[in-house]
Scaffold this active site. Structure first.
Site, PDB file in Angstrom:
ATOM      1  N   GLU A 431       0.812  -1.196   0.054  1.00  0.00           N
ATOM      2  CA  GLU A 431       0.157   0.073  -0.041  1.00  0.00           C
ATOM      3  C   GLU A 431       0.824   1.370  -0.008  1.00  0.00           C
ATOM      4  O   GLU A 431       1.796   1.627   0.721  1.00  0.00           O
ATOM      5  CB  GLU A 431      -1.027   0.081   1.149  1.00  0.00           C
ATOM      6  CG  GLU A 431      -1.819   1.443   1.337  1.00  0.00           C
ATOM      7  CD  GLU A 431      -2.320   1.335   2.762  1.00  0.00           C
ATOM      8  OE1 GLU A 431      -2.586   0.475   3.408  1.00  0.00           O
ATOM      9  OE2 GLU A 431      -3.422   2.306   2.818  1.00  0.00           O
ATOM     10  N   ASP A 504      -1.275  -1.099   5.464  1.00  0.00           N
ATOM     11  CA  ASP A 504      -1.284  -0.726   7.102  1.00  0.00           C
ATOM     12  C   ASP A 504      -2.466  -1.257   7.785  1.00  0.00           C
ATOM     13  O   ASP A 504      -3.367  -1.880   6.934  1.00  0.00           O
ATOM     14  CB  ASP A 504      -1.620   1.042   6.836  1.00  0.00           C
ATOM     15  CG  ASP A 504      -0.781   1.867   6.318  1.00  0.00           C
ATOM     16  OD1 ASP A 504       0.383   1.222   6.223  1.00  0.00           O
ATOM     17  OD2 ASP A 504      -0.981   3.138   6.108  1.00  0.00           O
ATOM     18  N   ASP A 506      -4.996  -0.418   9.247  1.00  0.00           N
ATOM     19  CA  ASP A 506      -5.972   0.254   9.598  1.00  0.00           C
ATOM     20  C   ASP A 506      -7.310   0.188   8.715  1.00  0.00           C
ATOM     21  O   ASP A 506      -7.210  -0.827   7.859  1.00  0.00           O
ATOM     22  CB  ASP A 506      -5.789   1.987   9.463  1.00  0.00           C
ATOM     23  CG  ASP A 506      -5.104   2.159   8.194  1.00  0.00           C
ATOM     24  OD1 ASP A 506      -5.413   1.500   7.133  1.00  0.00           O
ATOM     25  OD2 ASP A 506      -4.524   3.341   7.883  1.00  0.00           O
ATOM     26  N   ASP A 508      -8.398   1.726   6.035  1.00  0.00           N
ATOM     27  CA  ASP A 508      -8.109   1.780   4.519  1.00  0.00           C
ATOM     28  C   ASP A 508      -7.298   0.460   4.054  1.00  0.00           C
ATOM     29  O   ASP A 508      -7.487  -0.086   2.958  1.00  0.00           O
ATOM     30  CB  ASP A 508      -7.255   2.946   4.290  1.00  0.00           C
ATOM     31  CG  ASP A 508      -8.265   4.236   4.208  1.00  0.00           C
ATOM     32  OD1 ASP A 508      -9.300   4.122   3.937  1.00  0.00           O
ATOM     33  OD2 ASP A 508      -7.571   5.366   4.090  1.00  0.00           O
TER      34      ASP A 508
END
Ligand code: 28F
Length: 666
Positions: A431, A504, A506, A508
């Site tokens: 990412e 990550d 998270d 997203d």
């Protein structure tokens, strides 16, 4: 398998099996329930519940309750007739003792009708007893409450006795799986709940509930028109082209019940069952269904002048776009045959003809009654055919470019691995450019390739294949892997043995994971079924004990809490918010080095669950998706897509190119 062999065998064969006793089950549990991991553990529940469902199919049971008790034992309660409580002279035992402690006892009394022969091998409750620490049965019958108990793998601990009076009828079983047998002994509410829901959908009117005493959760399922509900369930948010079409009929004692509908999506969802058991590899009933559909819709298209004489007939590929269907058959026991190891494929040859006939008869009639909708279906097939032609051209273009050597744009920002051993090579899909940069310098260049992905990956569920191929990130992935896609996908061409998604930790990141998984699921499914797709787990914390030069990493909140509880010293904690906060060395050490990293292997647990998960994730309702991801992704996604943590230490022999170096030199 054992169950099928038994059907053809003589009584004396059965006696031999009987003599084997339950020890045979304890010696080789895998033979009877598939495995002794979480999957095998849950099979115990299906075995017991399927007996209650048989009783419902026989017409005597209307309600089934399943309870996960606080001690992780399971209670199943039905309101059927109750297991017969007489005495079996031949065996010199009570009938319940025979049923629950003699291997294969159930089938012998089976008689006619459609036994679901529950579970993987249809060997029933005695197998569960054999694998349980305690197994307690309560039978309500003849105005009395009766009890019988077993322990330690089916040893009678308390013989059948009347313990009171009761006006109820039914059977209750409580069992505690034996920790000596199972590597996993904690039941999953979600797994049981989804399976029970499926049973309720397949058996209209039957009330099935699950209650989790560990955390005060419960759900009750009852569907008045199960298959129609099933289709609606599968449709999710997809826009409908047709409302559910119901096809029912019976020939040669084979009962056919199908519900199908078309949506505006591009993918196909087809689930099939024989005698209530899911046939995930299809079989004769599915072949009959497809032949029937192709025939009826071609005839209709000709009659309506949509297909001219010179036009090619539609094939089943043209007609499957946007189709959702549940195909169920009930085949009498004497005709039932399965292929494959796990009853995954129906082999009964009669089913093919019967289903085809029922489908063509009923669809012909339906299409004359519903001409406008029929036309919509056929016109969709025309479009599908055209789109496929376009996609074929696009794929050809990719292939042409491949033979000419890949242009830079075709590969995106791929940093290749130097080694040539495709099976050892790993592709990291990372990412963002910045993490991509760290990964590039931190990697072991001998076998690790890095492809940074920018922005959001396109949603494969909502995009036509031709448009998908115009997307740069997608084409870079396809070309880096180098094995084509869709019908052309050939896993033996894949340039990598592992494809590792690194995002990550998270929301997203989770979304990117699901978008990539959706793409792989739809267009390179074998990468998932062959377990080539992994998710990298970066640590959440860096912990440095005060005054120490050494530090270490922790991956979860639980690990951190655990550490803090056990070590009273002062520590300094750094919480990583994203991959970008780690430098190249740290990224290598924590997330990329095969000796120390944690990877999650993505496997598809169950077709239905996966379809539903993808639909929830990819549907139009962004809010719902966000909630779902935030709640589920980190570790609990495993209920839908099975995330299997792996111990890699054996797998990391990078001998091909010399010793594995510590990267960090690029
Ligand atoms: C909690 C799990 O196992 N329910 C069951 C029945 C009912 C009958 C039955 C079962 C017939 C002769 C073998 C009753 N009356 N729930 C269950 N409910 N088994 S298991 O019969 C077993 C065979 O012995 C039943 C009349 N016929 C059948």
């Amino acid at each position: 398998m054992a169950a099928e062999a038994k059907k053809k065998s003589t009584y004396s064969d059965d006696s031999i099996q009987v003599l084997e006793g339950l020890d045979a089950v304890r010696k080789r549990p895998g033979m009877y329930i598939g495995s002794t991991d979480g999957r095998g553990l849950h099979h115990l529940v299906w075995e017991i519940v399927d007996n209650s469902i048989d009783e419902a199919l026989a017409g005597y049971c209307t309600e089934i309750r399943v309870i996960i008790e606080k001690n992780n034992s399971i209670t199943v309660i039905d309101n059927g007739r109750g297991v017969p409580v007489g005495y079996n002279k031949q065996m010199k035992k009570s009938t319940p003792e025979v049923i629950f402690s003699v291997l294969h006892a159930g089938g012998k009394f089976g008689g006619d009708g459609y036994k679901t022969s529950g579970g993987l091998h249809g060997v029933g409750s005695s197998v569960v007893n054999a694998l349980s620490k305690t197994f307690d049965v309560t039978v309500y019958r003849d105005g009395k409450k009766h009890e019988i108990s077993f322990k330690d793998g089916g040893k009678l601990s308390s013989d059948l006795k009347v313990v009171g009076n009761s006006l109820k009828t039914g059977t209750t079983i409580n069992f505690l799986p034996d920790k000596k047998i199972f590597s996993e002994t904690v039941f999953s509410f979600h797994t049981i709940s989804e399976r029970l829901k499926e049973s309720a959908l397949l058996n209209s009117g039957l009330k099935i509930s699950i209650e989790d005493k560990r955390k005060d959760k419960s759900i009750e399922y009852v569907f008045e028109d199960g298959l129609v509900e099933f289709i609606k369930e599968l449709r999710g948010d997809a826009k409908e082209v047709t409302s559910p079409i119901i096809i029912k009929g019976k020939e040669q004692e084979i009962d056919v019940e199908i519900v199908m509908a078309y949506t505006e999506e591009y993918s196909e969802t087809l689930l099939s069952f024989a005698n209530n058991v899911k046939t995930s590899e299809g079989g004769t009933h599915v072949t009959g269904f497809k032949t029937g559909i192709v025939k009826s819709l071609n005839d209709f298209a000709k009659k309506e002048g949509i297909l001219k004489d010179k036009d090619k007939r539609f094939d089943s590929n043209d007609l499957k776009e946007g189709m959702i269907a549940v195909v169920t058959v009930k085949v009498p026991e004497k005709l039932i045959q399965y292929e494959g190891q796990t009853k995954g494929k129906l082999g009964t040859s009669e089913a093919r003809y019967v289903v085809e006939k029922v489908v063509t008869d009923r669809l012909e009639w339906w299409l004359t009654e519903n001409r406008p909708v029929g036309k919509k279906i056929v016109e969709k097939a025309v479009l599908a055919r055209r789109a496929k032609e376009e996609a074929r051209k696009a794929r050809q273009a990719i292939r042409d470019q491949k033979t000419k050597g890949k242009s830079k744009s075709m590969l995106g920002k791929l940093t290749v691995a130097q080694g040539r051993n495709k099976l050892l090579n790993e592709l990291f899909l990372v990412e963002g450019d910045s993490a991509g940069g760290s990964a590039k310098s931190g990697r072991d260049r001998k076998f690790q390739a890095i492809l940074p992905l920018r922005g959001k990956v396109i949603n494969a569920e909502k995009t036509k294949i031709a448009d998908l191929l115009k997307n740069e990130e997608i084409t870079a992935i396809i070309n880096s892997i180098g094995a084509g896609l869709g019908q052309d996908f050939d896993i033996s061409d894949a340039n990598y043995g592992k494809i590792i998604i690194m995002t990550d930790a998270d929301t997203d990141g989770a979304h990117i994971q699901t978008l990539l998984l959706t793409f792989f699921f739809r267009y390179m499914k074998e990468l998932i079924t062959e377990k080539k797709i992994y998710i990298a787990l970066p640590p959440l914390f860096k912990v440095t004990p005060s005054g120490s030069k050494n530090f270490f990493y922790l991956w979860t909140e639980d690990e951190l809490a655990d550490y803090v509880r056990k070590n009273k010293n002062k520590i300094e904690i750094q919480r990583y918010k994203g991959l970008g906060e780690m430098n190249a060395d740290q990224l290598w050490e924590t997330t990329m080095d095969p000796l120390t990293r944690k990877l999650i292997r993505v496997t598809i647990n169950d077709a239905l669950l996966a379809e539903n998960a993808f639909r929830t994730l990819m549907g139009d309702k962004a809010e719902k998706r966000k909630e779902w991801i935030e709640e589920n992704v980190k570790f609990t996604l495993e209920d839908n897509i099975e995330f299997e943590p792996i111990d890699e230490t054996d797998e990391v022999l990078i001998t091909d190119e010399g010793e594995s170096n510590n990267g960090a030199e690029d």
